[in-house]
Enzyme design. Structure first.
Site, short mmCIF file in Angstrom:
data_model
loop_
_atom_site.label_atom_id
_atom_site.label_comp_id
_atom_site.label_asym_id
_atom_site.label_seq_id
_atom_site.Cartn_x
_atom_site.Cartn_y
_atom_site.Cartn_z
N HIS A 141 0.61 -1.40 -0.07
CA HIS A 141 -0.26 0.01 0.10
C HIS A 141 0.72 1.09 0.02
O HIS A 141 0.58 2.03 -0.83
CB HIS A 141 -0.98 -0.16 1.38
CG HIS A 141 -1.82 1.25 1.28
ND1 HIS A 141 -2.91 1.11 0.89
CD2 HIS A 141 -1.28 2.43 2.05
CE1 HIS A 141 -3.59 2.41 1.42
NE2 HIS A 141 -2.61 3.23 1.91
N GLU A 142 1.80 1.17 0.75
CA GLU A 142 2.90 2.71 1.01
C GLU A 142 3.56 2.81 -0.41
O GLU A 142 3.88 3.70 -0.72
CB GLU A 142 3.77 2.26 2.18
CG GLU A 142 2.65 2.11 3.52
CD GLU A 142 1.62 3.44 3.51
OE1 GLU A 142 2.19 4.40 3.11
OE2 GLU A 142 0.81 3.30 4.26
N HIS A 145 1.59 4.24 -2.92
CA HIS A 145 1.37 5.73 -2.76
C HIS A 145 2.61 6.40 -3.44
O HIS A 145 2.35 7.26 -4.28
CB HIS A 145 1.59 6.08 -1.30
CG HIS A 145 0.13 6.01 -0.62
ND1 HIS A 145 -0.91 6.92 -1.23
CD2 HIS A 145 -0.22 5.59 0.66
CE1 HIS A 145 -2.02 6.69 -0.27
NE2 HIS A 145 -1.63 5.82 0.74
N GLU A 217 -6.49 6.76 -1.14
CA GLU A 217 -6.45 5.75 -0.25
C GLU A 217 -7.11 4.54 -0.85
O GLU A 217 -6.36 3.33 -0.93
CB GLU A 217 -7.05 5.80 1.13
CG GLU A 217 -6.28 7.14 1.98
CD GLU A 217 -4.88 6.32 2.29
OE1 GLU A 217 -4.64 5.19 2.33
OE2 GLU A 217 -4.13 7.24 2.15
#
Length: 286
Positions: A141-142, A145, A217
């Protein structure tokens, strides 16, 4: 780079239209400085703080969160974290980020001004409270980003919002004050109106920025699912984070938006509710 140019050109185009309208309706005569000067001032004030914050984001994160950078892994867990970040970075086509660990409640974040020199950090609480597969999904997930350029995008959106706050509050303040060219300077009405509108428009801008943050997100969750090859791990990680009630409270305000688990709230929340994120991943899976 294309995204940066698009945001900059869009902001300049909108400000040009606003300037043209103000000129056509003669609003410029109420402002001691020309509309062009006010537009330029608004752009400089609006973007300078946002850009400086972006450029300093990585160093500030290291200091405020007391991140321990893993230069040479000291144990198997650190080696696994670094290798996981490396694997996802290569798969995403970005440079290897710095990798770090910090003490705190279950959370993780990514920050940095450039895709190829970002920082990805996970908390000790995350490592203790989740399975490796779930931690791997959070790391994905990071990294998503970073690959999506979300730090730059949020900076540009914040800059655009700041610009309009500065421009609109001062233009309306000038109209309320009733100044004309040639007057010595702004009166009490201008300062009072500008101060009130800076706060009011700032709140409205914050709502818009938070909305964009929530959208990114969902996209980072999908990015993690793609990196993992399936969405179940990310859904499990979100469910566990929701159960832990990890709401980013241990993170400074300027870092909370970068975490995997955000703050509680509605209009000003930087992260959607966990159940909405899980539902979005289920829909993505279907």
């Amino acid at each position: 780079m294309q995204r940066i140019m698009l945001f900059v050109l869009t902001n300049v185009a909108v400000m040009a239209v606003v300037g043209l309208i103000s000129s056509l309706f003669g609003l410029g005569r109420y402002v001691g400085q020309s509309t062009l000067q006010l537009m330029t001032y608004s752009l400089v004030v609006g973007f300078s703080g946002a850009i400086v914050s972006l450029l300093m984001s990585k160093s500030m994160a290291k200091m405020s969160m007391r991140v321990k950078i893993i230069n040479q892994p000291q144990n198997a867990d650190e080696a696994w974290i670094v290798e996981t970040v490396r694997k996802f970075a290569e798969k995403s086509g970005i440079g290897m980020p710095e990798v770090g660990i910090y003490d705190g409640a279950p959370n993780a974040f990514a920050t940095g001004a450039f895709k190829n020199s970002a920082l990805v950090a996970v908390s000790t609480g995350l490592l203790r409270g989740m399975t490796r597969e779930e931690v791997e999904a959070v790391i994905g997930h990071e990294v998503a980003h970073v690959a999506n350029g979300d730090m730059v995008t949020m900076t540009l959106i914040q800059g655009v919002m700041n610009t309009f706050v500065v421009f609109a509050s001062r233009m309306i303040g000038s109209l309320v004050d009733g100044r004309r060219d040639g007057n010595s300077g702004p009166g009490v009405g201008y300062y009072a109106t500008t101060m009130v509108l800076d706060v009011l428009f700032g709140f409205l801008a914050g709502i818009i920025v938070a909305w964009f943050s929530r959208r990114r997100e969902f996209r980072a969750d999908r990015g993690a699912a793609q990196l993992m090859g399936q969405p179940n791990s990310m859904m499990n990680a979100l469910a566990r984070l929701g159960g832990m009630q990890a709401n980013g409270a241990d993170m400074p305000k300027n870092m909370a938006a970068m975490g995997i688990a955000g703050n509680i709230g509605k209009l000003f929340s930087t992260h959607p509710p966990m159940e909405e994120r899980i539902a979005a991943l289920k829909a993505y899976q279907g």
